[in-house]
Structures are given as C-alpha cells and as structure tokens.
Write a protein that holds these residues in place. Structure first.
Motif, PDB file in Angstrom:
ATOM      1  N   LYS A  69      -9.723  -0.337 -17.316  1.00 31.34           N
ATOM      2  CA  LYS A  69     -10.107   1.062 -17.816  1.00 31.34           C
ATOM      3  C   LYS A  69     -10.281   0.960 -19.208  1.00 31.34           C
ATOM      4  O   LYS A  69     -11.360   1.721 -19.443  1.00 31.34           O
ATOM      5  N   GLY A  73     -13.859   1.666 -18.184  1.00 38.10           N
ATOM      6  CA  GLY A  73     -13.707   3.116 -17.957  1.00 38.10           C
ATOM      7  C   GLY A  73     -13.417   3.830 -16.652  1.00 38.10           C
ATOM      8  O   GLY A  73     -13.393   4.744 -16.174  1.00 38.10           O
ATOM      9  N   PRO A  76      -7.568   5.128 -13.326  1.00 36.69           N
ATOM     10  CA  PRO A  76      -6.679   6.174 -13.660  1.00 36.69           C
ATOM     11  C   PRO A  76      -6.699   6.614 -15.283  1.00 36.69           C
ATOM     12  O   PRO A  76      -6.996   5.497 -15.895  1.00 36.69           O
ATOM     13  N   PRO A  77      -6.391   7.699 -15.626  1.00 39.79           N
ATOM     14  CA  PRO A  77      -6.586   7.713 -17.116  1.00 39.79           C
ATOM     15  C   PRO A  77      -5.362   6.718 -17.739  1.00 39.79           C
ATOM     16  O   PRO A  77      -4.471   6.446 -17.297  1.00 39.79           O
ATOM     17  N   LEU A  78      -5.757   6.651 -19.133  1.00 37.28           N
ATOM     18  CA  LEU A  78      -4.817   5.747 -19.840  1.00 37.28           C
ATOM     19  C   LEU A  78      -3.262   6.414 -20.293  1.00 37.28           C
ATOM     20  O   LEU A  78      -3.599   7.767 -20.345  1.00 37.28           O
ATOM     21  N   ARG A  80      -0.135   8.032 -22.039  1.00 36.97           N
ATOM     22  CA  ARG A  80      -0.001   8.686 -23.323  1.00 36.97           C
ATOM     23  C   ARG A  80       1.415   8.564 -23.891  1.00 36.97           C
ATOM     24  O   ARG A  80       2.180   8.705 -22.920  1.00 36.97           O
ATOM     25  N   MET A  86      -2.417   7.762 -27.213  1.00 40.41           N
ATOM     26  CA  MET A  86      -3.034   6.889 -26.183  1.00 40.41           C
ATOM     27  C   MET A  86      -2.130   5.741 -26.569  1.00 40.41           C
ATOM     28  O   MET A  86      -2.055   5.213 -27.669  1.00 40.41           O
TER      29      MET A  86
END
Length: 633
Positions: A69, A73, A76-78, A80, A86
C-alpha cells in the motif's frame, strides 16, 4: 517426504540499544518498537529505500500488505492513530540476510502472470561440524519475501500461501505470487428518469369498464413541460493493476457520452448540481428517431412502426400524426392533421387539418371534417370525402369522391360529387357538380360517362318566401289596428286626465294635500278598467311587432339563400372520346351541402335510374361548353 520442524531457522538477533530513532535512507525509521515508514514520503522514493534494505537485509515480521500500500497504493487504507495521524509500522526489526542462507532460496517459474516456487527440503552446513554432513534447515517467510524482491517479484506475493507451504514441509509446487489485473471502470451512460417514456400496449379500457381489444392503452406517450426525460450517469474510472515486478497496468479509459446529441426539437440539456439532464421544453408527444437517436417533443406524433393489430391497434389521437409504415386493412387512424408515407389499406379520419397520403389508398377510406385530402399515388376501390375542403388525387379507380372541390388527374369508374370538379381524363365516371371542367371524357367498357349539372330548385323556396311575406304583412296590419284601438282608449277625457296627474305625482312635480289624496284615489278606481284594457292592447301590439320583425328577418334570410344558390351552373369538356350524357340534377337550396352525403347515397344518386334528370345533351365526339340559361356543344 515430510520435513521435521526442528530444522535450523534463520537467526534472529536482538535490536541494538542504540538503534532507537535511527534514520535509514531518508524515509525508514527504526525504533525500539519496530521499523516505521515516513508517511510524507511514499511511492517510488519509499520503494527505492526498501530496495536498498532488501539488497543486504530483510524485515522481520514484515507487514507485506502495508508495504504494498505504501509503495503502490494498492490495498486497504493505511491505518491511523487515535488522533488521526497515519501510521506505517512495517516490521519489528531489520536483520542482515546471511549469505549462507540466501542460496537456500531457488529461482521461481513465471507463467501467465503467476510465479510458481518449488518447495523442498533444504540443508545447510553444520556450524558445529563444518566438515561433517549438512543438517536440515527451515525457510523463513521474511527471508523469502526479501529474496523474491531481489529476484524482481515485488507485487502480489501470497504471504499466507508461502507460510503454509513452509509449515507443511512437503515437496510441492506452489503459486507464491500473482499479478493484479486492472479492474475496468464503468462507461458513462444515460438512464430514464420518468416512466412517461414507456408505451402501454395493454388493451384500451373504455368508460364502461370494458376492454377494446383493437386499441392500446397508451401507444404514444405524452409529457408535460419541464419534465426530466433522461439523465447522464458519469463514467467511473477503473482501478489500476500491477505486474509482479510492480509495474502499473492502467485500466482502459471508460467511454464518455453526451446528452446533447440526443436533444431534438422541443427538448434541451440542463446541467445542475444534481447532474446533466434532458428535459422537455414544451408539453406534447414524445418521439424517438431510431436512426439518429434524437428525442423530440412536439404537437405531432411520429411513428415508424406502421398501424396494425400487432403494432398500434386502432388509433384515436388528439393531435397531428405522421406515419412512415403501412396502415393495414380494418385499422382506423383518427386525428387531426394526418400524413401517411406508405400504403393505406384501412381508414383515415380527420377532425380537421390536412390529410396527405404519399403513396396509395387501396380498399380503404379517407374522411376529413374540415380540411383537404390529397392522395399522391393511386386510390383504388376507396372512399374519399371531405365535408369542407378540396380533394386532390393523382389517379382514382372505382372510388367514391366528394368535396367542395375535386381535382383528379385520371379518374376511372368513379362516382364524384362536389361543388366544383376538375379532371384531366375521365373514363366511365358519374360526376355531379355545379361547375365541371374536364379535358377528356368518355365511357369505359360497361360504364357510361355521365355528367350532372347541379341546379337549385327554387320553386319550393319561392313558395315559402311568399307565404312568410304574407304572414309578415298580416302581423303588420294587426299591430296597426291594435295601436289605433289603444290610441282611442287613451284619448278618453277621464283617462287622459288621470294619466297626466299620475305622471306629475310620480315625478313629484305635484304634491297632493291630505284632502286631495282621497279624490285622487277615487279617480284611479274609476279609470282602473280602462287602464287594464289599454295594457292588454299594448301587449298585443308588442307581440304582433315581434312576430313581424322575426318573420321579416326570416324572409330576408331566405331571399339571400335563393340569391346565393342561383349562380350559373356549367359543364366544359374539351374532348369527347365516346358517348357522354349531360343531364341536369336539382337540389334543394336550403343552405345544406349539395355534395356531403354518405358514400352509398352518392352512388345511389348517380348510378341508378332515379339519377336520370333532364337530358341536356348526348354526344360522342367534339367538345361541350354548356352554361345554365344557354346550351352549346
């Protein structure tokens, strides 16, 4: 063959105490609690730093999906932190990749976007007895990822599959990495936003609840002004894929579309915060041109499917209608202005407006209450009638035709009735009109050529005018007598005296005293019977005058009617080509139409023995030029 799990594994050394907050190559930070990546530096820069690490080392307890990621990219989202920052914790430590263990990892086989690795038992030199036999070793997932990375396999490693294969300890070929195919996006497209666009081919329900199986519920939809018809759904881009090497595979660009090319007359494109819409600029019928895809809204209905029991059923329309297909037999089209571009075998009924048939009318009918009818092709075995308008036909065969004016290029075996008839060539026809103009006329086989000059029969009208005039005179004499009687009664001294006093009292020109009131009332009682008689006679005078005026108006109307109907009747034939009979035919000049009759009555008038009137002339050749009041051939 199975391998025992007690083999030699990769050595794990504790992190050095002084390695806290050690910055490795700009964007890699090693802390006591793990190895972190700088979230502000991702992508290719971050990937280059990882390349340098894997060249000599490997990441312990590597979070491979997080690494992918951060670099590509994908995924799933990074994660936080609770405060929203992040977090990129890649691994727990960085360890050097022992040169003695790197040869344990063999080459991979790449086939059709997949990397296959053959897992088998591996052996290393016994550190306690270098010269002795090798001992069984165990592969390590983190080392495996670092080795694959150095071999160019960076994206799509199936960490779970690798771990399961290592734990199984069997000799087997396993797919350890796969490319990610790009996911195509969605093309822009147009959707309907109103149900009014759809036809309803259900049988028409009548007012009494019964169904008319010959007509449809809503064959031609109507829309109101401002209604949204269509909406553009924007295109959605696809998701990129990646090769095993990490090279990006861009998805195809989705096709775009525009609503503007679909906007025809009566529609407009509107762009708002809700999107792009095609809306109706006016109320009317919805038409879709299948050839161009344009949608229009107008007063005219345009159809290209033809009129039949399968496509439309019988049509009863409120506006103009244009049809490019055939009107099949026994089908009825009722409307106002009607244009048919194909052959007609059914019935056309217009309540007003022009009827235009660009092809042939065969075995059908065309009726118009107020307007012209034109047949550009051939009319055969048909009925063509307009109550108020002109009929124009190119060629008519065995037809019944009537109208204010009838113009035919070639007529064969037809019955024609009109106020004026103009024909280029007539064969075997029966024609009745006040004015007839023919270039060429003659019989055809068993059908004789008959021309009837319509002339008004004013005898009955003259009788009515005389009778009404005498009655008007009688009412005039009665009114005069009643006026004389009323004048004699009003001239009586007592009556005249009371009328004068009553008028002054009513106008307050004279004020009566208390002594004079009883005397005035006594006078009124004395002349009361005379006043009643005068009132009755006055009513008789008004009644007689009203009847006289009404009778005079009717006489004037009848005189004008007789004057209008006493125009000259004429028959002109430039060339006779066989026996042609010219007769007179009288009609009652009562103000009604002289030609607007049912088709069967027209045929009966012109083709039976009763149709014979006074013979004006019979000729087989030459020309005819006849006018009422004189004759000539």
């Amino acid at each position: 063959m199975s391998i025992e799990s007690s083999g030699v594994s990769a050595p794990r050394s504790p992190a050095a105490a002084g390695d806290a907050h050690l910055e490795l190559d700009h964007c890699i930070i090693k802390r006591p609690d793990g190895v972190y990546g700088d979230p502000s530096v991702l992508g290719t820069t971050f990937g280059a730093a990882i390349d340098r690490i894997f060249a000599t080392s490997y990441l312990v307890d590597l979070d491979y999906p997080l690494l992918i990621k951060a670099i590509y990219g994908a995924g799933p989202p990074l994660p936080r932190s609770p405060d929203g920052h992040m977090i990129i914790r890649l691994a727990s430590d960085i360890q050097p990749f022992s040169p003695l263990r790197r040869p344990l990892y063999k080459a991979v086989k790449i086939n059709r976007g997949q990397a296959e690795y053959f897992f088998e038992p591996v052996y290393v030199t016994n550190p306690d007895d270098p010269d002795g036999p090798e001992i069984l070793a165990r592969l390590d997932v983190d080392e495996f990822i670092a080795d694959m990375w150095s071999k160019g396999i960076r994206f799509g490693i199936d960490v779970d599959a690798v771990r399961q294969a290592i734990d199984a300890g069997k000799s087997e070929r396993v797919v350890v990495a796969s490319l990610l195919e790009p996911r195509p996006g969605r093309d822009a497209h147009v959707i309907e936003v109103t149900s009014d666009l759809h036809r309803s081919d259900a049988p028409l329900q009548l007012a009494n609840g019964k169904l008319d199986l010959m007509a449809f519920q809503n064959r031609f939809p109507q829309v109101e002004k401002g209604v949204r018809l269509l909406k553009k759904v924007p295109r959605v881009p696809g998701t990129a894929g990646f090769e095993l090497s990490g090279l990006r595979i861009d998805p195809p660009i989705p096709d775009d579309t525009e609503v503007a090319p679909m906007a025809g007359p009566g529609t407009v494109v509107e762009v708002s915060g809700e999107g792009e819409f095609l809306i109706a600029q006016q109320a009317g019928f919805l038409n879709v041109d299948s050839a161009t895809g344009k949608i229009s809204v107008g007063d005219k209905i345009i159809s290209r499917d033809g009129v039949s029991a399968r496509t439309t059923g019988n049509l009863k329309l409120t506006g103009d209608f244009e049809e490019f297909g055939e009107v099949q037999e026994k089908r009825v089209v009722e409307g106002e202005g009607i244009t048919i571009h194909a052959d007609v075998f059914g019935s056309i009924i217009s309540r007003g407006g022009a009827v235009l048939l660009n092809r042939n009318l065969v075995g059908g009918s065309a009726h118009n209450a107020r307007g012209d009818i034109r047949v550009k092709g051939v009319a055969s075995g048909s009925v063509i009638q307009t109550s108020l308008g002109e009929v124009i036909i190119n060629r008519a065969e065995s037809c019944i035709v009537s109208g204010t004016r009838v113009t035919i290029t070639h007529a064969v075996n037809c019955e024609i009735m009109a106020d004026e008839v103009v024909i280029s060539q007539a064969e075997g026809c029966a024609i009745a009109a006040r004015t007839v103009a023919i270039n060429s006329a003659g019989p055809r086989r068993q059908s004789e050529m008959s021309i009837f000059a319509l002339q008004p029969d004013t005898a009955r009208l003259d009788e009515v005018i005389a009778a009404m005039s005498a009655r008007v005179a009688q009412f005039g004499e009665l009114a005069a007598r009643r006026k004389a009687e009323m004048e004699a009664m009003t001239n009586e001294p007592e009556v005249r005296k009371y009328v004068m006093l009553a008028s002054k009292v009513r106008k307050k020109e004279l004020i009566l005293t208390e002594e004079q009131v009883p005397m005035f009332q006594k006078m009124a009682l004395a002349v009361g019977p005379a006043l009643k008689a005068i009132a009755k006679v006055s009513l008789d005078v008004k009644t007689a005058e009203t009847e006289q005026q009404a009778g005079a108006a009717l006489v004037a109307e009848l005189v004008q009617q007789r004057s209008d109907s006493t125009g000259v009747s004429s028959v002109a034939v430039k060339r006779l080509e066989g026996e042609t009979v010219v007769r007179s035919m009288t009609y009652n000049p009562d103000g009604t139409s002289i030609y607007d009759f049912p088709a069967k009555d027209i045929k009966l008038k012109l083709r039976t023995k009763r149709a014979e009137g006074d013979v004006i002339l019979v000729a087989e050749e030459g020309a005819v030029d006849w006018r009422s009041g004189a004759s000539g051939a």
